[in-house]
Design an enzyme around this catalytic site. Structure first.
Site, PDB file in Angstrom:
ATOM      1  N   SER A  59       0.842  -1.198   0.000  1.00 55.86           N
ATOM      2  CA  SER A  59       0.000   0.000   0.000  1.00 55.86           C
ATOM      3  C   SER A  59       0.882   1.254   0.000  1.00 55.86           C
ATOM      4  CB  SER A  59      -0.927   0.014   1.222  1.00 55.86           C
ATOM      5  OG  SER A  59      -0.203  -0.236   2.418  1.00 55.86           O
ATOM      6  N   ASP A  97       5.931  -7.021   2.645  1.00 54.93           N
ATOM      7  CA  ASP A  97       4.954  -7.423   1.621  1.00 54.93           C
ATOM      8  C   ASP A  97       5.670  -7.758   0.318  1.00 54.93           C
ATOM      9  OD1 ASP A  97       2.335  -7.890   0.993  1.00 54.93           O
ATOM     10  OD2 ASP A  97       1.728  -5.780   0.977  1.00 54.93           O
ATOM     11  N   LYS A 127       4.647 -11.438   3.333  1.00 60.72           N
ATOM     12  CA  LYS A 127       3.210 -11.628   3.064  1.00 60.72           C
ATOM     13  C   LYS A 127       2.988 -11.785   1.559  1.00 60.72           C
ATOM     14  CE  LYS A 127       0.077  -8.156   3.459  1.00 60.72           C
ATOM     15  NZ  LYS A 127      -0.448  -8.109   2.074  1.00 60.72           N
ATOM     16  N   GLU A 129      -0.264 -12.374  -1.369  1.00 61.79           N
ATOM     17  CA  GLU A 129      -1.700 -12.370  -1.633  1.00 61.79           C
ATOM     18  C   GLU A 129      -2.096 -13.605  -2.443  1.00 61.79           C
ATOM     19  OE1 GLU A 129      -3.000  -8.708  -3.435  1.00 61.79           O
ATOM     20  OE2 GLU A 129      -2.008  -7.484  -1.910  1.00 61.79           O
ATOM     21  N   GLU A 196      -9.180  -9.604   4.014  1.00 58.79           N
ATOM     22  CA  GLU A 196      -9.536  -8.218   3.656  1.00 58.79           C
ATOM     23  C   GLU A 196     -10.853  -8.177   2.883  1.00 58.79           C
ATOM     24  OE1 GLU A 196      -6.401  -5.929   1.831  1.00 58.79           O
ATOM     25  OE2 GLU A 196      -7.776  -4.296   1.285  1.00 58.79           O
TER      26      GLU A 196
HETATM   27  O1  KIV Z   1      -0.496  -3.421   1.540  1.00 62.86           O
HETATM   28  C1  KIV Z   1      -0.967  -3.369   2.693  1.00 62.86           C
HETATM   29  O2  KIV Z   1      -0.849  -2.367   3.398  1.00 62.86           O
HETATM   30  C2  KIV Z   1      -1.670  -4.537   3.185  1.00 62.86           C
HETATM   31  C3  KIV Z   1      -2.236  -4.473   4.566  1.00 62.86           C
HETATM   32  C4  KIV Z   1      -3.406  -3.565   4.643  1.00 62.86           C
HETATM   33  C5  KIV Z   1      -2.578  -5.804   5.084  1.00 62.86           C
HETATM   34  O3  KIV Z   1      -1.778  -5.489   2.503  1.00 62.86           O
END
Ligand code: KIV
Length: 280
Positions: A59, A97, A127, A129, A196
């Site tokens: 994000s 991420d 993380k 997706e 989410e």
């Molecule tokens: O990219 C991000 O900030 C996210 C979080 C909101 C979990 O994936």
């Protein structure tokens, strides 16, 4: 150590939080508060306030770089943000991420890129997706001893397939698919799963079906924890129109910044600042 004291830590508090602590929080029935961060100073403040886990989300591409989606974010950018956050947050578990294209292409790419987030970004976990679609990549990274957090439901990297940022899993058949993704991720060994943008009843069902903690965002009150984008909850994000329904604003920092900058402009223009007091 001097810096740690300045940031308000004592020696006991300096113990780094790991995925075992996150599992223990779930076992003890404690909710897990999570926030995103993208830079050193914010991370230091979140850490000093006691947040146990920080996601360095892609994000960043939207709230920090001004892109319309997270898709343009590069791995180099994520490494930069993750290492900045890691320098600020000495205690919180840092989850880096994996940006679009860094793990969907092959398990080997996923391993190579996850390793960069750990070696260069100092992440304690990564993380990814998607559920079953990326399960080979998830397995490969976990086999490399890098803890993985899953992310299901409204997965922003799938914005083009979803036709926009829409709540997912509203119908029973889509809900069943998301539940299957959650179970596949748990079977693969993820330490937690972000859910989410799904109806709260589905998030409740998924949370009840899993042993690993779920971390909700736009998923209602029944998840094991909650994450918000820090810019949203601090009121820094310049929303044109209404913020998403799931955001609770704990401050209006954009207003503070705007009025401070206006005061500064006025002071400089009328000669009120700087004075002797600010001079050598
Ligand atoms: O990219 C991000 O900030 C996210 C979080 C909101 C979990 O994936």
């Amino acid at each position: 150590m001097v810096r740690a004291v300045l940031l308000g830590y004592n020696k006991m508090d300096m113990k780094k939080i790991t995925i075992l602590d996150i599992a223990a929080m779930k076992a003890e029935g404690r909710k897990i508060p999570v926030l995103t961060a993208y830079g050193f100073q914010t991370a230091a403040m979140l850490d000093a306030a006691g947040i146990p886990m920080i996601i360095v989300g892609d994000s960043a591409g939207m709230v920090e770089a001004g892109h319309e989606t997270t898709l343009p974010v590069t791995l180099d950018e994520m490494v930069y943000h993750t290492r900045s956050v890691a320098r600020g947050a000495r205690r919180a578990l840092i989850v880096g991420d994996m940006p679009f294209g860094s793990y969907q292409t092959s398990p080997a790419d996923a391993c190579r890129n996850a390793a960069r987030l750990v070696k260069e970004g100092f992440a304690g976990a990564v993380k990814m997706e998607g559920g079953r679609r990326v399960i080979d990549a998830v397995n490969a990274v976990i086999d490399m001893d890098v803890p993985v957090m899953g992310h299901i439901g409204l997965t922003p990297q799938s914005v083009h397939r979803m036709g926009g940022y829409r709540v997912q899993g509203k119908g029973r058949s889509q809900a069943r698919e998301i539940l299957k993704d959650a179970k596949a991720l748990e079977d693969a060994g993820v330490f937690s799963i972000v859910i989410e943008g799904v109806p709260m009843e589905l998030a409740k069902e998924i949370t009840g079906a899993l042993n690993v903690p779920t971390i909700g965002i736009g998923a209602g009150p029944h998840c094991g924890g909650q994450v918000l984008v820090v810019n949203d909850m601090l009121g820094i994000t310049p929303f044109e129109g209404k913020p998403p329904k799931y955001v609770k604003k704990y401050a209006q920092l954009a207003d503070v910044v705007t009025s401070s900058v206006r005061d500064y402009i006025k002071d400089v223009e009328d000669g009120t600042f700087p004075t002797k007091e600010h001079s050598y």
